[in-house]
Design an enzyme around this catalytic site. Structure first.
Site, PDB file in Angstrom:
ATOM      1  N   GLU A 129     -14.304  -8.262   1.045  1.00  0.00           N
ATOM      2  CA  GLU A 129     -15.009  -6.975   1.141  1.00  0.00           C
ATOM      3  C   GLU A 129     -15.502  -6.522  -0.240  1.00  0.00           C
ATOM      4  OE1 GLU A 129     -12.669  -5.007   4.890  1.00  0.00           O
ATOM      5  OE2 GLU A 129     -11.741  -4.777   2.922  1.00  0.00           O
TER       6      GLU A 129
ATOM      7  N   CYS B  31      -9.697   2.644   8.760  1.00  0.00           N
ATOM      8  CA  CYS B  31      -9.876   3.526   7.604  1.00  0.00           C
ATOM      9  C   CYS B  31     -11.150   4.364   7.701  1.00  0.00           C
ATOM     10  CB  CYS B  31      -9.872   2.714   6.313  1.00  0.00           C
ATOM     11  SG  CYS B  31     -11.017   1.309   6.310  1.00  0.00           S
ATOM     12  N   CYS B  32     -12.216   3.804   8.299  1.00  0.00           N
ATOM     13  CA  CYS B  32     -13.519   4.461   8.220  1.00  0.00           C
ATOM     14  C   CYS B  32     -13.676   5.693   9.112  1.00  0.00           C
ATOM     15  CB  CYS B  32     -14.629   3.453   8.503  1.00  0.00           C
ATOM     16  SG  CYS B  32     -14.710   2.087   7.302  1.00  0.00           S
TER      17      CYS B  32
ATOM     18  N   HIS C 124     -12.884  -6.017  -4.738  1.00  0.00           N
ATOM     19  CA  HIS C 124     -12.978  -5.211  -3.523  1.00  0.00           C
ATOM     20  C   HIS C 124     -13.712  -3.912  -3.836  1.00  0.00           C
ATOM     21  CE1 HIS C 124     -11.499  -2.719  -0.182  1.00  0.00           C
ATOM     22  NE2 HIS C 124     -11.148  -3.836   0.439  1.00  0.00           N
TER      23      HIS C 124
ATOM     24  N   HIS D 150       0.794  -1.236   0.000  1.00  0.00           N
ATOM     25  CA  HIS D 150       0.000   0.000   0.000  1.00  0.00           C
ATOM     26  C   HIS D 150       0.825   1.284   0.000  1.00  0.00           C
ATOM     27  CE1 HIS D 150      -3.168  -2.804   0.837  1.00  0.00           C
ATOM     28  NE2 HIS D 150      -4.085  -1.877   1.069  1.00  0.00           N
TER      29      HIS D 150
ATOM     30  N   GLY E  11      -1.972  -1.942  -5.509  1.00  0.00           N
ATOM     31  CA  GLY E  11      -3.011  -2.927  -5.250  1.00  0.00           C
ATOM     32  C   GLY E  11      -4.292  -2.279  -4.759  1.00  0.00           C
TER      33      GLY E  11
END
Length: 652
Positions: free
Chosen positions: A317, A409-410, A265, A155, A204
């Site tokens: 997800e 992340c949210c 995803h 990432h 990715g």
């Protein structure tokens, strides 16, 4: 990805340099207003949320960055902490999203509350960055030999994307450029390594694409636009290894211009689509617009939950098959709705379709507020449409909202989105006869008009969606003679009316088909749009097997749900049915709620424990009894404690 991308802001209050106009979307068609041009009134539902975001959510996120180890991950790289690395490889992005939230909050409210924290955080980031520009605490502190060795999982480009967006936001908001220089150094390293004519490599997790295009708009350097285009063009060439996930998971199974079906995803697909649409807005390439229009239709007609959520499978997800939308097993990740909000905003800038603004409204009033409780400090990562009474917690899919997540992340994503939600309210454009302001979101606010529209202020007074009256006013300089204001008429608003100069008329069929009613400049001051807000029962497409024989209750943009706490003792939410489509009673609205509570009458069936029964259509089942129940906005469920809930109610 930055929710605030195409923001052309040139006000001295913001000290923001105007973003570079694109070839296609900015000079022609809709243009965004500056982030400081729209002030949402604090008494409106979204305005109250913004105030809570500033006073509770952003401070909570800053606290959790320390508690979760994100800040220590930076400190340990430079020898300022002996703690081990905590969190996922992309945990740095949590810090960058919170910085972005602070930047937009400074524009919105002018706060200096977070200034000392910003100083400390940016100084720490600068100490961690290597002379080459590289900046990724997991690689630097845990696995330095893995630098750019696993783009699918590590990432690095995703984290860089969030760094760029935070840096651009901070520079636009305050004129502070130190973080921007850090981001540019890292971006330059990626360009030297993976830019056009160099080594193959794509992230990715898409996200950097839209960030690079925003960096191009902010700096005027075409280098960043070319790098974004290069990364987009490389997809579908099997660059990323399979590693058990499959190429569809990474959106690497097909070239972007051929990928009309959303795959893999959900968050990654929607972030990628935002970047692709940004690229179209800059280049005007027809093939990009065509594929984005085709995929937008498929996403929103076949794979969107009624709340405005996406992702039906916990595994990967991911999106499921077309019409695969189970309520109780919905993954419905909060970040997926945020990513779609960003993508759909760009589609709105690129096209005429009223559905874009309708979908954004659905997301802002339902899926997104449902992801956070009324304290502003507890969150859903996964937000299903049904909670069974025996629901157990799973990874990132707990039975109750949580204060933070290992994969966090949210929460900061919500914080940065709500801080700049005013940017989604309106756009300007040049119509054949003159300039137009288009009001996409019906929110009580004040809009500072650009010079082309006279430079005055448009006031929007409304209690929507408590009631459907939207009143317009003009203060300061008048609108130019040939200007118009266009107000969105939602698709459900049969019987909407427009009152100007004391004369009321129905919104015409042509206006309803287009989605906007047009008001000439001389009639805007005092104009009133009235939308009928009647409760309505909604059925799903017959291909959604999980929802056959069930209906949901909506009123205006608000989706409702039935909670166990609102049923009499001894009645389970899983045992109620609708004997028909009953009348709905509206209770008096509260002063703070987003919409009235609705009351309906329900049948209650015998809760026997047999799993299967002989099929018979001769004798209908007799209800055990009949009860009244109140349904509350889905956005507010779970604030009175844990318990069963359902949006879709079976009918007989």
């Amino acid at each position: 990805m930055a929710p605030l991308d195409l923001r052309q802001t040139g006000s001295s209050a913001c000290r923001c340099a105007p973003a570079t106009p694109g070839v296609h979307g900015w000079g022609v068609g809709r243009s965004p207003l500056g982030i400081d041009a729209v002030r949402i009134c604090p008494e409106s539902p979204l305005g109250r949320w913004q105030e809570r975001n500033a006073s509770r959510t952003i401070p909570h996120c800053i606290e959790q960055l320390d508690t979760s180890g994100v800040m220590d991950n930076f400190r340990r790289v430079v020898g300022e902490s002996g703690a081990t690395h905590r969190g996922f490889v992309f945990a740095d992005s949590d810090l960058y999203k919170v910085i972005e939230a602070v930047a937009w909050e400074k524009v919105r409210s002018g706060t200096s509350r977070f200034d000392s924290w910003l100083d400390e955080a940016i100084a720490l980031i600068a100490r961690v960055q290597e002379p080459t520009g590289y900046l990724h605490t997991w690689i630097q502190g845990v696995a330095p030999s893995r630098r750019f060795a696993d783009l699918g999982r590590n990432h690095e480009m995703y984290v860089l994307g969030h760094l760029i967006q935070a840096a651009v936001a901070l520079d636009r908001a305050t004129g502070r450029g130190d973080l921007l220089q850090i981001a540019i150094r890292f971006a330059a390293l990626v360009d030297r390594r993976f830019g056009p004519g160099r080594g193959d490599g794509i992230p990715g997790h898409p996200e950097i694409e839209t960030a690079l295009i925003e960096l191009y708009r902010h700096t005027g350097e075409a280098r960043w636009l070319h790098l974004a285009e290069h990364l987009i063009d490389q997809r579908g060439r099997d660059i990323l290894p399979d590693e058990g996930f499959g190429h569809r998971y990474y959106q690497d199974h097909s070239p972007v211009r051929e990928a009309v079906d959303p795959a893999g995803h959900a968050v990654r697909q929607l972030y990628l689509n935002a970047g692709v649409t940004d690229l179209y807005l800059e280049t005007g390439e027809a093939a990009l617009r065509e594929v984005m229009c085709a995929q937008w239709d498929r996403v929103h007609e076949r794979k969107m939950y009624l709340s405005g959520a996406f992702g039906s499978r916990h595994r990967d997800e991911s999106f499921g098959n077309d019409y695969e939308l189970p309520s109780d097993r919905a993954y419905a990740e909060t970040c997926a709705t945020i990513a779609d909000l960003h993508w759909t905003w760009r589609m709105l800038l690129a096209g005429e379709d009223r559905r874009y603004a309708d979908v954004m409204e659905r997301e802002l009033f339902n899926a997104l507020p449902a992801a956070i409780d009324e304290s502003g400090t507890r969150f859903f990562y996964s937000s299903p449409m049904q909670r069974r009474p025996d629901r157990f917690a799973e990874e990132n899919a707990p039975a109750e909202r949580q204060p933070w997540y290992a994969c966090a992340c949210c929460p900061p994503n919500l914080a940065r989105t709500i801080a700049q939600a005013g940017a989604y309210v309106a756009t300007v454009r040049q119509v054949p006869d003159g300039p137009a302001l288009e009001l996409h979101q019906l929110i009580a606010c004040e809009i500072v008009l650009p010079d082309a529209l006279g430079g005055g202020t448009l006031t929007v007074r409304t209690r929507y969606p408590v009631d459907g009256e939207v009143c317009l006013g003009v203060a300061g300089a008048p609108l130019p003679a040939r200007a118009v204001v266009r107000v969105r008429i939602p698709v459900w608003a049969d019987g909407a009316t427009l009152c100007v100069g004391g004369r009321q008329r129905l919104v015409s069929e042509a206006e309803r088909a287009h989605g906007y009613t047009q008001i000439p400049a001389e009639e805007v001051d005092g104009a009133v749009v009235r939308l009928p807000l009647h409760p309505r029962w909604t059925a799903a497409n017959h291909r959604v097997d999980a929802l056959r024989g069930a209906v949901a209750l909506e009123r205006g943009p608000i989706l409702y749900c039935l909670e166990q706490t609102d049923l009499p003792e001894g009645v389970a939410v899983d045992d109620v049915f609708l004997p028909a489509l009953p009348a709905v009673a509206e209770l008096p609205p509260t002063t703070t709620g987003p919409a009235p509570v609705l009351r309906v009458r329900l049948d209650v069936r015998d809760p026997d424990d047999r799993l299967y029964h002989p099929a018979s259509w001769a004798e209908p089942a007799v209800p055990l009894r009949n009860v009244e129940a109140e349904l509350v906005p889905f956005s507010a469920w779970g604030n009175r404690g844990p318990g069963a809930m359902r949006v879709w109610i079976p009918t007989t």
